[in-house]
Design a protein around this motif. Structure first.
Motif, short mmCIF file in Angstrom:
data_model
loop_
_atom_site.label_atom_id
_atom_site.label_comp_id
_atom_site.label_asym_id
_atom_site.label_seq_id
_atom_site.Cartn_x
_atom_site.Cartn_y
_atom_site.Cartn_z
N VAL A 22 0.84 -1.20 0.00
CA VAL A 22 0.00 0.00 0.00
C VAL A 22 0.87 1.25 0.00
CG1 VAL A 22 -1.64 1.33 1.38
CG2 VAL A 22 -2.01 -1.10 1.05
N LEU A 23 1.93 1.28 0.82
CA LEU A 23 2.82 2.44 0.83
C LEU A 23 3.56 2.60 -0.49
CD1 LEU A 23 4.35 2.34 4.44
CD2 LEU A 23 2.80 4.05 3.50
N LEU A 24 3.92 1.49 -1.11
CA LEU A 24 4.57 1.58 -2.42
C LEU A 24 3.63 2.18 -3.46
CD1 LEU A 24 6.93 0.96 -4.31
CD2 LEU A 24 5.99 -1.34 -4.62
N LEU A 25 2.39 1.70 -3.49
CA LEU A 25 1.41 2.25 -4.44
C LEU A 25 1.12 3.71 -4.13
CD1 LEU A 25 -1.07 -0.78 -4.61
CD2 LEU A 25 0.60 -0.09 -6.33
N LEU A 26 1.16 4.08 -2.85
CA LEU A 26 0.93 5.47 -2.49
C LEU A 26 2.11 6.35 -2.93
CD1 LEU A 26 -0.90 7.45 -0.75
CD2 LEU A 26 0.70 6.99 1.11
N ALA A 27 3.33 5.91 -2.66
CA ALA A 27 4.50 6.72 -3.01
C ALA A 27 4.67 6.87 -4.51
CB ALA A 27 5.76 6.09 -2.40
N LEU A 28 4.14 5.93 -5.29
CA LEU A 28 4.26 6.01 -6.75
C LEU A 28 3.35 7.08 -7.34
CD1 LEU A 28 4.41 2.24 -7.78
CD2 LEU A 28 6.26 3.92 -7.94
N ARG A 29 2.32 7.49 -6.60
CA ARG A 29 1.32 8.40 -7.18
C ARG A 29 1.20 9.74 -6.48
NH1 ARG A 29 -2.50 4.60 -8.60
NH2 ARG A 29 -2.00 3.47 -6.71
N MET A 71 11.01 5.31 0.08
CA MET A 71 12.12 5.90 -0.68
C MET A 71 12.15 5.35 -2.11
SD MET A 71 15.11 5.80 2.25
CE MET A 71 16.35 6.29 1.07
N LEU A 72 11.93 4.05 -2.25
CA LEU A 72 11.93 3.44 -3.58
C LEU A 72 10.78 3.99 -4.43
CD1 LEU A 72 12.97 1.35 -5.60
CD2 LEU A 72 11.49 -0.35 -4.49
N GLY A 73 9.58 4.04 -3.85
CA GLY A 73 8.44 4.55 -4.60
C GLY A 73 8.61 6.00 -5.00
N SER A 74 9.14 6.84 -4.09
CA SER A 74 9.35 8.25 -4.42
C SER A 74 10.40 8.40 -5.52
CB SER A 74 9.78 9.01 -3.17
OG SER A 74 8.77 8.94 -2.16
N ALA A 75 11.45 7.56 -5.47
CA ALA A 75 12.47 7.63 -6.51
C ALA A 75 11.91 7.23 -7.87
CB ALA A 75 13.65 6.73 -6.13
N LEU A 76 11.09 6.17 -7.90
CA LEU A 76 10.48 5.75 -9.17
C LEU A 76 9.52 6.81 -9.69
CD1 LEU A 76 9.81 1.96 -8.43
CD2 LEU A 76 11.59 2.96 -9.88
N ARG A 77 8.78 7.43 -8.78
CA ARG A 77 7.86 8.49 -9.21
C ARG A 77 8.64 9.68 -9.78
NH1 ARG A 77 5.75 13.16 -7.02
NH2 ARG A 77 3.65 13.71 -7.77
N GLY A 78 9.73 10.06 -9.10
CA GLY A 78 10.54 11.15 -9.63
C GLY A 78 11.14 10.83 -10.99
N ARG A 79 11.55 9.58 -11.17
CA ARG A 79 12.10 9.18 -12.46
C ARG A 79 11.03 9.22 -13.54
NH1 ARG A 79 12.53 4.13 -15.04
NH2 ARG A 79 14.29 3.96 -16.49
N ARG A 80 9.82 8.75 -13.21
CA ARG A 80 8.74 8.79 -14.20
C ARG A 80 8.38 10.22 -14.57
NH1 ARG A 80 5.10 6.55 -11.37
NH2 ARG A 80 3.80 8.37 -10.92
#
Length: 458
Positions: free
Chosen positions: A141-148, A193-202
């Motif tokens: 859930v936190l990963l899906l949240l950090a991605l968006r 941290m991983l989700g925020s990094a992927l979101r920033g990359r996207r």
């Protein structure tokens, strides 16, 4: 404290409060919402990640319910409710990540409180406050949240999760248990941290694509403006010629009439004066347009075609010389002229010459060794120009130009109210066909007289 100091302190305090208030308001907008934010399908795997998440959610439901029933001593109904809700939060997170996080956090609190009341049933310890299934669910859930959501919202969600975990571990310390708070929060931090990094990359990639698109559009617009400027420079000579003829005729006309009246002399003098003023304005505009003229290299073989900045513009009378220049570089060029050849308006002659010139240049650059055919068909209402090249005999060299030669052709055709088609031809060839009417149609800018309808092309 002086009045200046009080004013300064008040201003700094207000600015700080305004900044904190704005940050809290933005955070509330990020985390206190039920808006939809669907997880996009993977570029290569399409909907496979969605299916895997649903499968993991099913495993969380089954495994979590069994764990809380057997080891947590909860009733099967309550255990299924908590575990099923945590698995459902994972599925909901694919479409509404913020409500899914609130749902997962609330079920964590319900499950932790319920299990804590049953820990005194035996002497065995139990992992608490996070269960294994709960940790997996909260990670997803936190990963899906950090991605968006923005990074500040993901960090705030992590802080709320950590605070709630600390509250449970600090308030209830009577019964023995194996704490999972440190492990869970460490994993949650890594996931955020991983989700925020992927979101920033996207987002960076999306901005790069957008910037590339804007750059391409700006390059196309600049090329279009440059081509229009070039057309204006070339057509100036045609217009200037006609204005010069008008001025000379107006000057000579009184001498062709015996005893011309004063009114006639005055009108002809006015016509000549207007023509001279128009020529002066044309020369002034031409000086601006020619300040950065393209120079040599307009012919297909890269040499100068003789059109210096102030030289007369070429017409179809120089078509044979243009074709001979192309043959001189080792290409086979055939010409076919049909119909009754007649003088055409200077603008039509110039545009037809430039279209043939650009088409020959494109054939030399992009179709090495291909045969070229140039056809001119004189129609009753205009001229049809067709340039066809066959299949190239080798790979084309890398192009260093802007790649907007067809754009210039279309501009010339549109200026005259004609039509144009450019498309691949048989066996890797290419064909350009343009029809240039004798007179522009009524819907062409700058015309206010009726004319024949525009002729189409095959």
């Amino acid at each position: 404290m002086s009045s200046l100091g009080r004013v300064t302190d008040t201003g700094v305090g207000r600015a700080l409060r305004a900044r904190v208030t704005g940050w809290l308001r933005a955070l509330r907008g990020d985390l206190w919402t039920v808006r939809a934010d669907p997880l996009p399908p993977s570029t290569w795997l399409r909907w496979l990640p969605h299916g895997l998440l649903c499968l993991v959610a099913f495993g969380i439901t089954v495994g979590g319910a069994g764990d809380m029933t057997d080891n947590g001593h909860l009733g099967s109904g309550l255990a299924l409710l908590v575990a099923g809700g945590q698995g459902g939060a994972v599925v909901l997170g694919m479409w509404r990540p913020v409500p899914a996080w609130w749902m997962s956090l609330g079920l964590f609190a319900l499950g932790a409180a319920s299990v804590r009341t049953r820990m005194g049933f035996d002497l065995e310890t139990y992992t608490w406050p996070w269960t294994a299934a709960g940790i997996i669910a909260e990670l997803l859930v936190l990963l899906l949240l950090a991605l968006r959501v923005p990074t500040r919202a993901a960090v705030a969600a992590l802080a709320v999760t950590a605070f709630l975990t600390w509250v449970f571990e600090s308030l209830w310390t009577e019964e023995p248990y194996d704490t999972t708070g440190v492990l869970a929060l460490s994993l949650f931090t890594i996931v955020v941290m991983l989700g925020s990094a992927l979101r920033g990359r996207r987002e960076a990639r999306a901005q790069l694509v957008e910037q590339t698109t804007l750059t391409a559009e700006e390059r196309t617009r600049r090329t279009l403006l440059e081509e229009r400027s070039r057309i204006a420079r070339e057509l100036h000579d045609v217009v200037a010629h006609h204005m010069s003829v008008i001025s000379i005729q107006a000057q000579v006309a009184p001498h062709l009439v015996e005893n011309p009246s004063d009114e006639l002399r005055e009108n002809l003098a006015g016509i000549r004066q207007n023509a001279l003023e128009a020529l002066i304005e044309l020369r002034r505009v031409l000086g601006v347009l020619r300040s950065e003229h393209t120079g040599p290299g307009d012919t297909p073989d890269g040499s100068d075609d003789g059109t210096a900045p102030h030289a007369p513009q070429p017409t179809l009378d120089r078509l044979d010389a243009l074709v001979e220049n192309t043959r001189a570089v080792g290409r086979e060029v055939a010409t076919d002229i049909s119909g009754e050849r007649r003088p055409l308006p200077p603008g039509v002659e110039l545009s037809a010459y430039r279209i043939v010139q650009e088409a020959l240049s494109n054939a030399l650059r992009h179709a090495p060794g291909a045969n070229i055919t140039v056809r001119l068909t004189y129609e009753p209402d205009g001229l049809e120009v067709e340039i066809v090249n066959g299949r190239p005999t080798g790979p084309p060299p890398p192009s260093t130009g802007a790649g907007h030669g067809l754009l210039g052709m279309r501009e010339r055709v549109a200026m005259l109210g004609g039509t144009m088609t450019a498309h691949p031809w048989h066996w890797d060839g290419f064909r350009v066909t343009a029809f240039l009417p004798d007179t522009p149609p009524v819907d062409t800018p700058g015309t206010d007289h009726p004319t024949a309808p525009r002729k189409g092309t095959s």
